[in-house]
Write a protein that holds these residues in place. Structure first.
Motif, PDB file in Angstrom:
ATOM      1  N   ARG A 117       3.855   6.821  10.468  1.00 41.48           N
ATOM      2  CA  ARG A 117       3.886   5.149  11.293  1.00 41.48           C
ATOM      3  C   ARG A 117       3.892   4.378  11.036  1.00 41.48           C
ATOM      4  NH1 ARG A 117      -1.137   4.753  15.584  1.00 41.48           N
ATOM      5  NH2 ARG A 117      -1.802   3.740  14.309  1.00 41.48           N
ATOM      6  N   VAL A 118       3.850   3.156  11.123  1.00 39.14           N
ATOM      7  CA  VAL A 118       3.766   2.199   9.243  1.00 39.14           C
ATOM      8  C   VAL A 118       2.595   1.392   9.592  1.00 39.14           C
ATOM      9  CG1 VAL A 118       4.078  -0.427   9.272  1.00 39.14           C
ATOM     10  CG2 VAL A 118       5.830   0.947  10.748  1.00 39.14           C
ATOM     11  N   GLY A 119       2.563   1.963   8.581  1.00 40.24           N
ATOM     12  CA  GLY A 119       0.197   1.325   7.638  1.00 40.24           C
ATOM     13  C   GLY A 119       0.215   2.761   8.354  1.00 40.24           C
ATOM     14  N   SER A 120       0.866   3.413   7.469  1.00 40.66           N
ATOM     15  CA  SER A 120      -0.199   4.796   8.042  1.00 40.66           C
ATOM     16  C   SER A 120      -0.171   5.576   6.538  1.00 40.66           C
ATOM     17  CB  SER A 120       0.536   6.329   8.697  1.00 40.66           C
ATOM     18  OG  SER A 120       1.858   6.203   7.920  1.00 40.66           O
ATOM     19  N   PHE A 121       0.446   5.142   5.547  1.00 43.81           N
ATOM     20  CA  PHE A 121       0.315   5.169   3.685  1.00 43.81           C
ATOM     21  C   PHE A 121      -1.970   4.560   3.670  1.00 43.81           C
ATOM     22  CE2 PHE A 121       0.412   5.019  -0.527  1.00 43.81           C
ATOM     23  CZ  PHE A 121       0.887   5.931  -1.033  1.00 43.81           C
ATOM     24  N   ASP A 122      -1.338   3.241   3.390  1.00 34.41           N
ATOM     25  CA  ASP A 122      -2.803   2.371   3.248  1.00 34.41           C
ATOM     26  C   ASP A 122      -3.578   3.064   3.836  1.00 34.41           C
ATOM     27  OD1 ASP A 122      -0.907   1.040   1.756  1.00 34.41           O
ATOM     28  OD2 ASP A 122      -0.598  -0.929   2.785  1.00 34.41           O
ATOM     29  N   SER A 123      -3.291   3.166   5.204  1.00 34.50           N
ATOM     30  CA  SER A 123      -4.427   3.677   6.288  1.00 34.50           C
ATOM     31  C   SER A 123      -5.165   5.224   5.661  1.00 34.50           C
ATOM     32  CB  SER A 123      -4.625   4.086   7.944  1.00 34.50           C
ATOM     33  OG  SER A 123      -5.403   4.316   8.635  1.00 34.50           O
ATOM     34  N   ALA A 124      -3.938   6.111   5.156  1.00 31.41           N
ATOM     35  CA  ALA A 124      -4.276   7.396   4.413  1.00 31.41           C
ATOM     36  C   ALA A 124      -5.633   7.528   3.372  1.00 31.41           C
ATOM     37  CB  ALA A 124      -3.549   8.565   5.059  1.00 31.41           C
TER      38      ALA A 124
END
Length: 300
Positions: free
Chosen positions: A129-136
């Motif tokens: 999902r867009v943004g999932s990398f930074d969130s993780a």
């Protein structure tokens, strides 16, 4: 029942899919349309499950996953119960930073938090999902700051097979304990995305070479199916009763012995939530009928 039919007298770890519900719709998810299913376990059902396997199969550890286990309303209580029962507790999560309160509450009870990433930012966000990398990444930093050991799980696909080592270098700077690699299997949502499955021996040899030549200090564990020329490894205990390293249970009660069978409705055993016992219902196309082998892991 497991011992009577399959000779299994010990189970080291239960992989418990608490629910199908998830806040993501990843392209490679083995659950596919089941993500919309309301099936889940209540807290008392999980406690009965753990008691049964501790008493009858010398259970040592439990991994909670989903769907997204952080969406289970009793995830903290379930982790605490397992810990107090003497079990090592792991949780597999997509690491969305919106679950930060749960991560903080879980700190005393969790042996390892496994966060799923599917490559570097652009690739990961295309699959998840867009943004999932930074969130993780924010969640990983939070967890390590809380003293929770963190491992990363990555499903190797045609899109990310060349990003394993670049990702490992980043994770190595974040006090992450290990990177665990799985081979994508054509089930669930992945079956609808053949572009993720389109890699072959050349890609695998490149992956093997990149790991061997890597300068990262991060521990890398990989599904031996990623390296088809790897020597076989046994997970049996010499001179001991037959041991199953990992048994997976889905929200509907299906008990799967091989990860290769997950998502295929190939389980011959099931967990009866009403009687809190293991049942046996063999059928055409089950694990025994297909002769499915265990998924074995090696360490780089």
């Amino acid at each position: 029942m497991l011992d009577e039919v399959a000779g299994i007298e010990r189970v080291r770890m239960l992989y418990v899919q608490l629910l199908y519900k998830c806040n993501y719709r990843c392209l490679h998810c083995f659950h596919g349309s089941l993500l919309d299913s309301p099936s889940h376990y209540k807290r008392e059902q999980i406690e009965a499950l753990l008691r049964h396997f501790v008493a009858n199969y010398d259970l040592k550890a439990v991994t909670y996953l989903g769907g997204e286990p952080m969406m289970h309303p009793d995830i903290v209580g379930l982790a605490a119960y397992a810990h107090r029962s003497g079990l090592a507790v792991e949780i597999c999560t997509n690491g969305h930073f919106g679950f930060r309160r749960q991560f903080e509450a879980l700190a005393p009870w969790v042996s390892k938090l496994r966060v799923s990433l599917e490559g570097l930012r652009e690739t990961n966000d295309k699959i998840r999902r867009v943004g999932s990398f930074d969130s993780a990444m924010r969640s990983i930093a939070l967890a390590t700051g809380l003293g929770i050991p963190v491992g990363i799980t990555m499903t190797v696909t045609a899109w990310n097979v060349r990003e394993v080592i670049p990702l490992a270098r980043i994770l190595g700077l974040m006090n992450v304990a290990e990177l665990k690699l799985h081979r994508i299997r054509p089930v669930g949502s992945a079956a609808q995305h053949p572009e993720l499955l389109a890699f072959g021996p050349h890609d695998l040899s490149g992956l093997r070479r990149s790991i061997q030549e890597s300068d990262t200090s991060l521990k890398i564990i990989y599904d031996s199916d990623l390296f088809e020329d790897a020597a076989p490894v046994s997970d049996a205990l010499p001179g001991a009763p037959q041991r199953l390293d990992r048994l997976e249970i889905d929200p509907a009660g299906g008990l799967t012995m091989s990860c290769k069978a997950v998502g295929l409705n190939a389980n011959a055993f099931y967990w009866d939530k009403q009687t809190a016992s293991v049942g046996y219902a063999p059928h055409a196309g089950d694990e025994f009928d297909l002769g499915m082998s265990q998924v074995l892991y090696r360490t780089a």
